[in-house]
Design a protein around this motif. Sequence first.
Motif, PDB file in Angstrom:
ATOM      1  N   VAL A 162       0.994  -1.325  -0.112  1.00  9.38           N
ATOM      2  CA  VAL A 162      -0.177   0.011   0.037  1.00  9.38           C
ATOM      3  C   VAL A 162       0.874   1.354   0.095  1.00  9.38           C
ATOM      4  CG1 VAL A 162      -1.952   1.085   1.210  1.00  9.38           C
ATOM      5  CG2 VAL A 162      -1.916  -1.200   1.293  1.00  9.38           C
ATOM      6  N   VAL A 163       0.632   1.965  -1.044  1.00  9.95           N
ATOM      7  CA  VAL A 163       1.590   3.286  -0.818  1.00  9.95           C
ATOM      8  C   VAL A 163       0.599   4.674  -0.782  1.00  9.95           C
ATOM      9  CG1 VAL A 163       3.215   2.047  -2.735  1.00  9.95           C
ATOM     10  CG2 VAL A 163       1.440   3.578  -3.723  1.00  9.95           C
ATOM     11  N   TYR A 164      -0.481   4.487  -0.765  1.00 15.92           N
ATOM     12  CA  TYR A 164      -1.543   5.363  -0.313  1.00 15.92           C
ATOM     13  C   TYR A 164      -2.691   4.905   0.197  1.00 15.92           C
ATOM     14  CZ  TYR A 164      -5.217   9.035  -0.889  1.00 15.92           C
ATOM     15  OH  TYR A 164      -6.103   9.996  -0.572  1.00 15.92           O
ATOM     16  N   ALA A 165      -3.450   5.402   1.306  1.00 16.83           N
ATOM     17  CA  ALA A 165      -4.544   4.914   2.146  1.00 16.83           C
ATOM     18  C   ALA A 165      -5.347   5.994   2.764  1.00 16.83           C
ATOM     19  CB  ALA A 165      -4.239   3.871   3.028  1.00 16.83           C
ATOM     20  N   LYS A 166      -6.506   6.137   2.313  1.00 19.16           N
ATOM     21  CA  LYS A 166      -7.615   7.162   2.762  1.00 19.16           C
ATOM     22  C   LYS A 166      -8.894   6.228   3.450  1.00 19.16           C
ATOM     23  CE  LYS A 166      -9.069  11.556   2.521  1.00 19.16           C
ATOM     24  NZ  LYS A 166      -8.929  12.987   1.941  1.00 19.16           N
ATOM     25  N   VAL A 167      -9.097   6.371   4.501  1.00 20.39           N
ATOM     26  CA  VAL A 167     -10.310   5.809   4.833  1.00 20.39           C
ATOM     27  C   VAL A 167     -11.274   6.904   5.654  1.00 20.39           C
ATOM     28  CG1 VAL A 167     -11.546   4.078   6.676  1.00 20.39           C
ATOM     29  CG2 VAL A 167      -9.307   3.736   5.423  1.00 20.39           C
ATOM     30  N   SER A 168     -12.514   7.117   5.179  1.00 18.97           N
ATOM     31  CA  SER A 168     -13.252   8.303   5.849  1.00 18.97           C
ATOM     32  C   SER A 168     -14.149   7.494   6.725  1.00 18.97           C
ATOM     33  CB  SER A 168     -14.008   8.860   4.524  1.00 18.97           C
ATOM     34  OG  SER A 168     -15.166   9.775   5.167  1.00 18.97           O
ATOM     35  N   THR A 169     -14.516   8.007   7.821  1.00 12.74           N
ATOM     36  CA  THR A 169     -15.373   7.710   8.699  1.00 12.74           C
ATOM     37  C   THR A 169     -16.575   8.351   8.537  1.00 12.74           C
ATOM     38  OG1 THR A 169     -14.459   9.088  10.535  1.00 12.74           O
ATOM     39  CG2 THR A 169     -13.743   6.847  10.462  1.00 12.74           C
ATOM     40  N   THR A 170     -17.004   9.248   7.514  1.00 12.60           N
ATOM     41  CA  THR A 170     -18.051   9.914   7.189  1.00 12.60           C
ATOM     42  C   THR A 170     -18.566   9.570   5.889  1.00 12.60           C
ATOM     43  OG1 THR A 170     -17.199  11.942   6.508  1.00 12.60           O
ATOM     44  CG2 THR A 170     -17.622  11.883   8.774  1.00 12.60           C
ATOM     45  N   HIS A 171     -19.576  10.179   5.339  1.00 14.73           N
ATOM     46  CA  HIS A 171     -19.876   9.907   4.157  1.00 14.73           C
ATOM     47  C   HIS A 171     -18.883  10.687   3.112  1.00 14.73           C
ATOM     48  CE1 HIS A 171     -24.222   8.994   5.389  1.00 14.73           C
ATOM     49  NE2 HIS A 171     -23.588   8.002   5.699  1.00 14.73           N
ATOM     50  N   GLY A 172     -18.300  11.683   3.569  1.00 13.97           N
ATOM     51  CA  GLY A 172     -17.684  12.665   2.628  1.00 13.97           C
ATOM     52  C   GLY A 172     -16.272  12.356   3.210  1.00 13.97           C
ATOM     53  N   GLY A 173     -15.424  13.303   3.010  1.00  6.59           N
ATOM     54  CA  GLY A 173     -13.981  13.211   3.266  1.00  6.59           C
ATOM     55  C   GLY A 173     -13.361  12.157   2.214  1.00  6.59           C
ATOM     56  N   ARG A 174     -13.847  11.714   1.333  1.00  7.37           N
ATOM     57  CA  ARG A 174     -13.145  10.706   0.693  1.00  7.37           C
ATOM     58  C   ARG A 174     -11.927  11.124  -0.253  1.00  7.37           C
ATOM     59  NH1 ARG A 174     -18.350   7.207  -1.385  1.00  7.37           N
ATOM     60  NH2 ARG A 174     -19.636   7.893   0.049  1.00  7.37           N
ATOM     61  N   ALA A 175     -10.964  10.315  -0.700  1.00  8.27           N
ATOM     62  CA  ALA A 175     -10.042  10.650  -1.464  1.00  8.27           C
ATOM     63  C   ALA A 175     -10.385  11.108  -2.993  1.00  8.27           C
ATOM     64  CB  ALA A 175      -9.154   9.561  -1.986  1.00  8.27           C
ATOM     65  N   GLY A 176      -9.914  12.359  -3.333  1.00  7.03           N
ATOM     66  CA  GLY A 176     -10.322  12.924  -4.540  1.00  7.03           C
ATOM     67  C   GLY A 176      -9.534  12.205  -5.373  1.00  7.03           C
ATOM     68  N   VAL A 177      -9.779  12.550  -6.826  1.00  9.54           N
ATOM     69  CA  VAL A 177      -9.273  11.811  -8.016  1.00  9.54           C
ATOM     70  C   VAL A 177      -7.938  12.373  -8.238  1.00  9.54           C
ATOM     71  CG1 VAL A 177     -10.390  13.123  -9.860  1.00  9.54           C
ATOM     72  CG2 VAL A 177      -9.558  10.952 -10.060  1.00  9.54           C
ATOM     73  N   GLN A 178      -7.640  13.657  -8.083  1.00  5.93           N
ATOM     74  CA  GLN A 178      -6.590  14.232  -8.118  1.00  5.93           C
ATOM     75  C   GLN A 178      -5.223  14.032  -7.070  1.00  5.93           C
ATOM     76  OE1 GLN A 178      -5.402  16.024 -10.757  1.00  5.93           O
ATOM     77  NE2 GLN A 178      -7.148  16.034 -11.638  1.00  5.93           N
ATOM     78  N   GLU A 179      -6.010  13.790  -6.108  1.00  5.43           N
ATOM     79  CA  GLU A 179      -5.135  13.150  -4.849  1.00  5.43           C
ATOM     80  C   GLU A 179      -4.646  11.557  -5.020  1.00  5.43           C
ATOM     81  OE1 GLU A 179      -5.891  12.438  -0.241  1.00  5.43           O
ATOM     82  OE2 GLU A 179      -7.246  13.695  -1.117  1.00  5.43           O
ATOM     83  N   VAL A 180      -5.507  10.972  -5.535  1.00  2.00           N
ATOM     84  CA  VAL A 180      -5.052   9.634  -5.915  1.00  2.00           C
ATOM     85  C   VAL A 180      -4.174   9.656  -7.192  1.00  2.00           C
ATOM     86  CG1 VAL A 180      -5.801   7.385  -6.739  1.00  2.00           C
ATOM     87  CG2 VAL A 180      -7.544   8.631  -5.026  1.00  2.00           C
ATOM     88  N   LEU A 181      -4.262  10.584  -8.133  1.00  2.00           N
ATOM     89  CA  LEU A 181      -3.554  10.539  -9.297  1.00  2.00           C
ATOM     90  C   LEU A 181      -1.989  10.780  -8.725  1.00  2.00           C
ATOM     91  CD1 LEU A 181      -5.875  12.136 -11.722  1.00  2.00           C
ATOM     92  CD2 LEU A 181      -4.636   9.743 -12.191  1.00  2.00           C
TER      93      LEU A 181
END
Length: 187
Positions: A162-181
């Motif tokens: 795993v080189v990137y991980a983002k877990v949101s504990t709400t409905h929002g706060g998700r990984a944005g596509v630019q952040e992932v790229l």
Amino acid sequence: MRMMTGWIWAVLSAGLVASGCDAAPPKPPKVGEKAADFELSAIDGDTVQLSKLTKTAPVVVVVMRGFPGYQCPICSQQFGQFVNKAEEFGKAGVQVVFVYPGPSAELMERAKAFVKGQDYPDHFNLVIDPDYAFTQSYGLRWNARNETAYPSTFVVDRSGKVVYAKVSTTHGGRAGVQEVLKALPKE
């Protein structure tokens, strides 16, 4: 009778401990850790296995909420954002796997309805997670009323790390596509 009950409880408790029932629940994979392998069914009937994908390309795993009684509008928006950047993921040689969790009854139909009328490229896969087997194994099960899974995104390199991980504990706060790229491995 009280001694017999205590003795039975002691034997049962020992059996539960020995079987691992007291083990801590799994935690989501962190950056630097090896991603646990999984194999899930895609809505097109194929089987998608993480270890097979990472043999040829880095993989982005996006865990959605599935169908918590409705199609999650934030999941739909996130999926659309990734599809809009599909060419960039393709140029980077990346596979993208969207995990759609939920109870097994009607899960495939709900997942197909989620993408009905949308085109997405061959390097994108929508897989189902019946009865939350994957979600639970990755420590992402959101055990609250009308919830399914914590929205999460992981980038896994070709070695399975795993080189990137983002877990949101709400409905929002998700990984944005630019952040992932930006987090994609440079291979």
